[in-house]
Design a protein around this motif. Structure first.
Motif, PDB file in Angstrom:
ATOM      1  N   SER A 162      47.089  55.898  36.163  1.00  0.00           N
ATOM      2  CA  SER A 162      46.535  54.680  35.899  1.00  0.00           C
ATOM      3  C   SER A 162      44.917  54.669  35.624  1.00  0.00           C
ATOM      4  O   SER A 162      44.305  55.377  36.428  1.00  0.00           O
ATOM      5  CB  SER A 162      46.726  54.113  37.309  1.00  0.00           C
ATOM      6  OG  SER A 162      46.309  52.942  37.463  1.00  0.00           O
ATOM      7  N   GLY A 166      44.178  50.631  40.816  1.00  0.00           N
ATOM      8  CA  GLY A 166      45.251  49.916  41.570  1.00  0.00           C
ATOM      9  C   GLY A 166      45.455  48.456  40.859  1.00  0.00           C
ATOM     10  O   GLY A 166      44.853  47.880  39.949  1.00  0.00           O
ATOM     11  N   GLU A 167      46.735  48.022  41.084  1.00  0.00           N
ATOM     12  CA  GLU A 167      46.934  46.718  40.685  1.00  0.00           C
ATOM     13  C   GLU A 167      46.050  45.643  41.524  1.00  0.00           C
ATOM     14  O   GLU A 167      45.653  45.986  42.571  1.00  0.00           O
ATOM     15  CB  GLU A 167      48.318  46.461  41.052  1.00  0.00           C
ATOM     16  CG  GLU A 167      49.430  47.273  40.477  1.00  0.00           C
ATOM     17  CD  GLU A 167      50.940  46.847  40.836  1.00  0.00           C
ATOM     18  OE1 GLU A 167      50.990  45.725  41.423  1.00  0.00           O
ATOM     19  OE2 GLU A 167      51.518  47.759  40.778  1.00  0.00           O
ATOM     20  N   TYR A 168      45.898  44.762  40.903  1.00  0.00           N
ATOM     21  CA  TYR A 168      44.994  43.428  41.381  1.00  0.00           C
ATOM     22  C   TYR A 168      46.168  42.582  41.827  1.00  0.00           C
ATOM     23  O   TYR A 168      47.167  42.206  41.444  1.00  0.00           O
ATOM     24  CB  TYR A 168      44.310  42.841  40.270  1.00  0.00           C
ATOM     25  CG  TYR A 168      43.682  41.659  41.000  1.00  0.00           C
ATOM     26  CD1 TYR A 168      42.499  41.716  41.548  1.00  0.00           C
ATOM     27  CD2 TYR A 168      44.111  40.262  40.806  1.00  0.00           C
ATOM     28  CE1 TYR A 168      41.712  40.337  42.091  1.00  0.00           C
ATOM     29  CE2 TYR A 168      43.488  39.019  41.309  1.00  0.00           C
ATOM     30  CZ  TYR A 168      42.322  39.284  41.942  1.00  0.00           C
ATOM     31  OH  TYR A 168      41.683  38.111  42.520  1.00  0.00           O
ATOM     32  N   LYS A 169      45.889  42.486  43.301  1.00  0.00           N
ATOM     33  CA  LYS A 169      46.678  41.421  44.258  1.00  0.00           C
ATOM     34  C   LYS A 169      45.851  40.250  44.524  1.00  0.00           C
ATOM     35  O   LYS A 169      44.801  40.397  44.988  1.00  0.00           O
ATOM     36  CB  LYS A 169      47.242  42.210  45.460  1.00  0.00           C
ATOM     37  CG  LYS A 169      48.288  43.027  45.121  1.00  0.00           C
ATOM     38  CD  LYS A 169      49.012  43.882  46.102  1.00  0.00           C
ATOM     39  CE  LYS A 169      49.741  44.757  45.860  1.00  0.00           C
ATOM     40  NZ  LYS A 169      50.282  45.665  47.122  1.00  0.00           N
TER      41      LYS A 169
END
Length: 183
Positions: A162, A166-169
């Motif tokens: 990736s 990480g993903e944005y939450k």
């Protein structure tokens, strides 16, 4: 006219037969990709077997399936100093003799458990005379793990890389519960 052609052919054939015994066909070719190392195909295959013993195939591909031995050889050829290269070459050339003296067989003829115990024995050597075996095995182990983890297969299929951490939450601070550190 035909007699001259026959004599010329006979002279060429005789000259060729005289030169054939001086040719040595028993030597293995040295792989030219590794200029600083004298690697033959049989040594490359031995290194592949050692790498496959370190990381065997199972649910995912093993080190031999990913040709990690080529990565090891490139790293030793390009990134290791001359003294380390000499130690690596002495270790890989003496490894079959070490296998015969320790396990009683060539490395390729050993069972998987015997191969694993032989590698552990080689990594734990304290004898100064066999230091090159320990150095070779520790380099092979380090570069096997590094080459395996950096392979395209691992980076794309097993553990996809990736680019961002990480993903944005989207989370509101008011929704967070305070952590109880002291109690």
């Amino acid at each position: 006219m035909k007699r001259r052609d026959a004599l010329r052919s006979l002279a060429l054939l005789t000259g060729g037969l005289v030169l054939v015994p001086s040719c040595d066909f028993s030597k293995e070719d040295i792989l030219s990709a590794y200029q600083k190392l004298q690697i033959t195909p049989s040594l490359s295959e031995l290194l592949a077997q050692i790498a496959d013993t370190i990381i065997p195939s199972g649910k995912i591909k093993g080190a031999k399936d990913l040709s990690v031995q080529d990565f090891i050889l490139v790293m030793v050829n390009d990134c290791v100093d001359e003294e380390g290269q000499k130690s690596f070459m002495a270790g890989i050339k003496g490894f079959e003799a070490f296998s015969e003296s320790s396990a009683g067989k060539a490395f390729s003829k050993l069972e998987v458990s015997q191969r694993e115990s032989l590698l552990q024995t080689g990594l734990a050597l304290e004898d100064e005379k066999q230091k090159h075996i320990k150095d070779f095995l520790s380099m092979a182990k380090r570069f096997t793990v590094q080459g395996f983890m950096l392979s395209e297969y691992i980076q794309t299929e097993v553990k996809p890389y990736s680019l961002i951490p990480g993903e944005y939450k989207d989370v509101l601070i008011a929704d967070l519960k305070p952590e109880r550190i002291h109690g």
